[in-house]
Write an enzyme that holds these catalytic residues in place. Structure first.
Site, PDB file in Angstrom:
ATOM      1  N   ARG A 159      45.255   1.158 -66.895  1.00 58.40           N
ATOM      2  CA  ARG A 159      44.402   1.668 -67.961  1.00 58.40           C
ATOM      3  C   ARG A 159      43.674   0.481 -68.585  1.00 58.40           C
ATOM      4  O   ARG A 159      44.318  -0.477 -69.035  1.00 58.40           O
ATOM      5  CB  ARG A 159      45.232   2.402 -69.011  1.00 58.40           C
ATOM      6  CG  ARG A 159      44.438   3.118 -70.097  1.00 58.40           C
ATOM      7  CD  ARG A 159      45.399   3.894 -70.989  1.00 58.40           C
ATOM      8  NE  ARG A 159      44.698   4.672 -71.996  1.00 58.40           N
ATOM      9  CZ  ARG A 159      44.374   4.240 -73.207  1.00 58.40           C
ATOM     10  NH1 ARG A 159      44.679   2.994 -73.560  1.00 58.40           N
ATOM     11  NH2 ARG A 159      43.764   5.024 -74.079  1.00 58.40           N
ATOM     12  N   LYS A 212      46.442  -5.546 -75.454  1.00 65.79           N
ATOM     13  CA  LYS A 212      47.513  -5.153 -76.366  1.00 65.79           C
ATOM     14  C   LYS A 212      48.097  -6.346 -77.114  1.00 65.79           C
ATOM     15  O   LYS A 212      47.895  -7.513 -76.770  1.00 65.79           O
ATOM     16  CB  LYS A 212      48.598  -4.396 -75.608  1.00 65.79           C
ATOM     17  CG  LYS A 212      48.219  -2.948 -75.330  1.00 65.79           C
ATOM     18  CD  LYS A 212      49.419  -2.107 -74.986  1.00 65.79           C
ATOM     19  CE  LYS A 212      49.061  -0.623 -75.012  1.00 65.79           C
ATOM     20  NZ  LYS A 212      50.220   0.216 -74.622  1.00 65.79           N
TER      21      LYS A 212
END
Length: 297
Positions: free
Chosen positions: A266, A231
């Protein structure tokens, strides 16, 4: 069937994922414009699922729409992208828990009918009917936090303080409010997962602070999902680094998150994540070192 007993493996259950025993949720994107990796065809998606399962994933998260800005994807197109994958995985990999990343109840309805066992609503209950679908099909639901953003929009000059705990307070309150709404809708509390959702509605300071205080989410008793793979906040913590060069930073954040009680990670990179989990759990004492012969023979 063997001796009158069904030999098919039991699907992974959300109750098996908890602090000290985290599970890996593999990312399988059917979108064609994902920020990092896409499995744009059915064959590519099924190959990605097989590879993830062999590398240690217990959950696969199938998505049909890019999280960020991009072309509008109609409900029918999203359904066409994800339902065939869910159906095929339900047949070929019954040991996996199938999750679908969607915020729309029409898609939720279709994928639950096809065999999904978890709805990953990354847009924080924008469509409250998603919780009703989860209750009706008796599947799990991820309660996330986006600070009120509409789906597929980006944060801009968020009202949270840059380094204060207010982002943690508001994020925790937000996911707990959604968890309570899910229970009111009839979702089994044992099937509710909370996700502080770094980067969604937050800048890098906010996302880093959420990881620093992750124990507060763990202490709610709900399993904590952390979606941090490659991210933006990871890239900005390193420097001006794009998604392709964020693996090492992601693994560092993952190890910290597991030590602080994350129950589901995740991940795009399942093998690297599985290794990070094994070492972290061996250090914390929540898991064994798996081959301990050095200095013993």
């Amino acid at each position: 069937m063997r001796d009158g007993v069904d030999a098919r493996p039991t699907p992974f259950s959300l109750t098996d994922a908890r602090a000290g025993a985290p599970a890996i949720m593999a990312v399988v994107n059917r979108s064609t414009d994902s920020f990092y990796e896409s499995a744009a065809t059915l064959d590519a998606a099924l190959h990605a699922v097989d590879a993830a399962a062999e590398a240690g994933a217990r959950i696969v998260d199938i998505g049909g729409v890019r999280a960020g800005r991009g072309r509008e994807i109609p409900v029918t197109e999203e359904i066409d992208r994800v339902v065939p994958v869910v159906e095929a995985v339900a047949r070929s990999r019954p040991e996996l828990l199938i999750s679908v990343d969607t915020w729309r109840h029409e898609v939720a309805e279709a994928v639950c009918g096809a065999g999904a066992g978890l709805l990953n609503d990354t847009w924080a209950g924008t469509d409250p009917l998603v919780a009703e679908v989860a209750a009706r099909f008796d599947v799990g639901l991820v309660c996330s936090h986006t600070g009120g953003l509409s789906p597929r929009t980006d944060a801009h000059r968020s009202r949270y303080g840059l380094v204060g705990s207010d982002v943690v307070d508001e994020t925790l309150a937000g996911v707990l409010e959604l968890a309570e709404a899910a229970r009111t809708a009839g979702v089994d509390p044992a099937r509710i997962v909370i996700d502080p959702t770094p980067d969604f509605g937050k800048n890098t300071y906010h996302s880093l602070r959420l990881l620093r205080d992750l124990e507060r989410f763990r202490d709610t008793g709900f399993p904590v999902l952390l979606a941090i793979s490659r991210k933006d906040f990871v890239g900005e913590a390193i420097g001006e680094v794009g998604p392709a060069d964020r693996l090492h930073g992601t693994i560092a954040a993952t190890a910290l998150a597991v030590a602080k009680g994350a129950a589901i990670i995740r991940a795009h990179d399942v093998r690297a994540t599985a290794d990070a989990l094994a070492v972290t759990l061996a250090i914390t004492g929540d898991g064994p070192a798996r081959h301990t012969v050095r200095g013993l023979r």
